[in-house]
Design a protein around this motif. Structure first.
Motif, PDB file in Angstrom:
ATOM      1  N   PHE A  62       0.843  -1.193   0.000  1.00  0.00           N
ATOM      2  CA  PHE A  62       0.000   0.000   0.000  1.00  0.00           C
ATOM      3  C   PHE A  62       0.878   1.243   0.000  1.00  0.00           C
ATOM      4  N   PRO A  63       0.524   2.227  -0.827  1.00  0.00           N
ATOM      5  CA  PRO A  63       1.329   3.459  -0.841  1.00  0.00           C
ATOM      6  C   PRO A  63       1.159   4.235   0.461  1.00  0.00           C
ATOM      7  N   MET A  64       2.223   4.907   0.846  1.00  0.00           N
ATOM      8  CA  MET A  64       2.147   5.804   1.994  1.00  0.00           C
ATOM      9  C   MET A  64       1.278   6.997   1.603  1.00  0.00           C
ATOM     10  N   LEU A  65       0.687   7.620   2.613  1.00  0.00           N
ATOM     11  CA  LEU A  65      -0.059   8.851   2.377  1.00  0.00           C
ATOM     12  C   LEU A  65       0.902   9.939   1.905  1.00  0.00           C
ATOM     13  N   SER A  66       0.351  10.968   1.317  1.00  0.00           N
ATOM     14  CA  SER A  66       1.172  12.115   0.908  1.00  0.00           C
ATOM     15  C   SER A  66       1.723  12.797   2.162  1.00  0.00           C
ATOM     16  N   ASP A  67       2.772  13.565   1.990  1.00  0.00           N
ATOM     17  CA  ASP A  67       3.341  14.315   3.120  1.00  0.00           C
ATOM     18  C   ASP A  67       2.283  15.210   3.763  1.00  0.00           C
ATOM     19  N   GLU A  68       1.444  15.817   2.930  1.00  0.00           N
ATOM     20  CA  GLU A  68       0.388  16.699   3.447  1.00  0.00           C
ATOM     21  C   GLU A  68      -0.613  15.905   4.296  1.00  0.00           C
ATOM     22  N   ASP A  69      -0.999  14.724   3.822  1.00  0.00           N
ATOM     23  CA  ASP A  69      -1.959  13.912   4.572  1.00  0.00           C
ATOM     24  C   ASP A  69      -1.352  13.374   5.874  1.00  0.00           C
ATOM     25  N   ILE A  70      -0.067  13.022   5.845  1.00  0.00           N
ATOM     26  CA  ILE A  70       0.578  12.565   7.082  1.00  0.00           C
ATOM     27  C   ILE A  70       0.681  13.721   8.074  1.00  0.00           C
ATOM     28  N   ALA A  71       0.965  14.927   7.583  1.00  0.00           N
ATOM     29  CA  ALA A  71       1.004  16.104   8.464  1.00  0.00           C
ATOM     30  C   ALA A  71      -0.365  16.360   9.090  1.00  0.00           C
ATOM     31  N   THR A  72      -1.426  16.188   8.310  1.00  0.00           N
ATOM     32  CA  THR A  72      -2.790  16.343   8.841  1.00  0.00           C
ATOM     33  C   THR A  72      -3.062  15.295   9.900  1.00  0.00           C
ATOM     34  N   LEU A  73      -2.673  14.070   9.631  1.00  0.00           N
ATOM     35  CA  LEU A  73      -2.842  12.997  10.609  1.00  0.00           C
ATOM     36  C   LEU A  73      -2.029  13.283  11.873  1.00  0.00           C
ATOM     37  N   ALA A  74      -0.826  13.805  11.711  1.00  0.00           N
ATOM     38  CA  ALA A  74       0.014  14.150  12.865  1.00  0.00           C
ATOM     39  C   ALA A  74      -0.650  15.220  13.730  1.00  0.00           C
ATOM     40  N   ARG A  75      -1.262  16.210  13.102  1.00  0.00           N
ATOM     41  CA  ARG A  75      -1.965  17.245  13.863  1.00  0.00           C
ATOM     42  C   ARG A  75      -3.129  16.634  14.642  1.00  0.00           C
ATOM     43  N   ASP A  76      -3.843  15.726  14.015  1.00  0.00           N
ATOM     44  CA  ASP A  76      -4.967  15.068  14.687  1.00  0.00           C
ATOM     45  C   ASP A  76      -4.480  14.210  15.853  1.00  0.00           C
ATOM     46  N   ILE A  77      -3.392  13.483  15.649  1.00  0.00           N
ATOM     47  CA  ILE A  77      -2.835  12.650  16.720  1.00  0.00           C
ATOM     48  C   ILE A  77      -2.331  13.529  17.858  1.00  0.00           C
ATOM     49  N   LEU A 114       6.185 -11.537  14.301  1.00  0.00           N
ATOM     50  CA  LEU A 114       7.612 -11.276  14.116  1.00  0.00           C
ATOM     51  C   LEU A 114       7.972  -9.813  14.376  1.00  0.00           C
ATOM     52  N   GLY A 115       6.993  -9.027  14.801  1.00  0.00           N
ATOM     53  CA  GLY A 115       7.230  -7.615  15.080  1.00  0.00           C
ATOM     54  C   GLY A 115       7.175  -6.732  13.851  1.00  0.00           C
ATOM     55  N   ARG A 116       6.646  -7.255  12.739  1.00  0.00           N
ATOM     56  CA  ARG A 116       6.527  -6.466  11.515  1.00  0.00           C
ATOM     57  C   ARG A 116       5.188  -5.725  11.513  1.00  0.00           C
ATOM     58  N   ILE A 117       5.183  -4.535  10.939  1.00  0.00           N
ATOM     59  CA  ILE A 117       3.955  -3.748  10.865  1.00  0.00           C
ATOM     60  C   ILE A 117       3.019  -4.366   9.834  1.00  0.00           C
ATOM     61  N   LEU A 118       1.843  -4.757  10.294  1.00  0.00           N
ATOM     62  CA  LEU A 118       0.776  -5.226   9.405  1.00  0.00           C
ATOM     63  C   LEU A 118      -0.101  -4.059   8.967  1.00  0.00           C
ATOM     64  N   ASP A 119      -0.300  -3.121   9.873  1.00  0.00           N
ATOM     65  CA  ASP A 119      -1.172  -1.980   9.619  1.00  0.00           C
ATOM     66  C   ASP A 119      -0.726  -0.829  10.501  1.00  0.00           C
ATOM     67  N   GLY A 120      -0.503   0.336   9.902  1.00  0.00           N
ATOM     68  CA  GLY A 120      -0.197   1.502  10.716  1.00  0.00           C
ATOM     69  C   GLY A 120       1.073   2.251  10.363  1.00  0.00           C
ATOM     70  N   ARG A 121       1.644   2.014   9.188  1.00  0.00           N
ATOM     71  CA  ARG A 121       2.874   2.741   8.818  1.00  0.00           C
ATOM     72  C   ARG A 121       2.645   4.250   8.814  1.00  0.00           C
ATOM     73  N   ASN A 122       1.491   4.683   8.301  1.00  0.00           N
ATOM     74  CA  ASN A 122       1.196   6.120   8.265  1.00  0.00           C
ATOM     75  C   ASN A 122       1.003   6.676   9.671  1.00  0.00           C
ATOM     76  N   ARG A 123       0.324   5.913  10.538  1.00  0.00           N
ATOM     77  CA  ARG A 123       0.137   6.353  11.921  1.00  0.00           C
ATOM     78  C   ARG A 123       1.480   6.443  12.643  1.00  0.00           C
ATOM     79  N   LEU A 124       2.389   5.508  12.379  1.00  0.00           N
ATOM     80  CA  LEU A 124       3.708   5.557  13.001  1.00  0.00           C
ATOM     81  C   LEU A 124       4.472   6.799  12.550  1.00  0.00           C
ATOM     82  N   ALA A 125       4.425   7.080  11.252  1.00  0.00           N
ATOM     83  CA  ALA A 125       5.087   8.291  10.733  1.00  0.00           C
ATOM     84  C   ALA A 125       4.480   9.544  11.351  1.00  0.00           C
ATOM     85  N   ALA A 126       3.154   9.568  11.468  1.00  0.00           N
ATOM     86  CA  ALA A 126       2.476  10.733  12.041  1.00  0.00           C
ATOM     87  C   ALA A 126       2.812  10.891  13.527  1.00  0.00           C
ATOM     88  N   CYS A 127       2.899   9.775  14.258  1.00  0.00           N
ATOM     89  CA  CYS A 127       3.289   9.848  15.676  1.00  0.00           C
ATOM     90  C   CYS A 127       4.682  10.437  15.823  1.00  0.00           C
TER      91      CYS A 127
END
Length: 134
Positions: free
Chosen positions: A16-31, A45-58
């Motif tokens: 899955f593609p990562m969100l755009s920088d603008e969308d990740i910034a919006t998510l970061a503001r919300d978080i 195994l400790g691999r991300i199944l879901d949440g790469r964008n949330r991790l970047a935003a955090c």
């Protein structure tokens, strides 16, 4: 506080593609304003199944992420369901994502390509056509 080591990104999440920088910034503001509402999902195994964008935003928001471990029998199917149901992807994009993962063609991860195509709502013909384009 439980410490989690992120080993890597699961191949299914990496399709899955990562969100755009603008969308990740919006998510970061919300978080930053409301906290992380949905934890980052890890496989056994400790691999991300879901949440790469949330991790970047955090990381951008300076908020420590929360993690949960997948507990079901079908991590790939669950990761697909989580991502495909909340993203705005065309049927063609969905077919390409399904076809891009060799695991679907080999029938690993507790399922077949046909089963996953049905799960994500892609007609078998779209999925088959996407295989040749991938």
């Amino acid at each position: 506080m439980e410490i989690h080591r992120i080993a890597d990104v699961h191949p299914i999440a990496d399709l899955f593609p990562m969100l755009s920088d603008e969308d990740i910034a919006t998510l970061a503001r919300d978080i930053r304003a409301r906290g992380l509402l949905v934890p980052i999902l890890l496989d056994d195994l400790g691999r991300i199944l879901d949440g790469r964008n949330r991790l970047a935003a955090c990381t951008i928001a300076g908020i420590p992420p929360r993690y949960a471990h997948h507990s079901g029998a079908d991590p790939v199917g669950d990761a697909l369901a989580l991502n495909l149901n909340r993203r705005h992807l065309s049927k063609g994009q969905i077919a390409m994502i399904v076809a891009a993962n060799g695991a679907f063609r080999s029938g690993t991860f507790n399922g077949s390509q046909r089963r996953y195509a049905r799960l994500v709502g892609v007609a078998e013909s779209e999925d088959s056509a996407a295989q040749f384009a991938a």
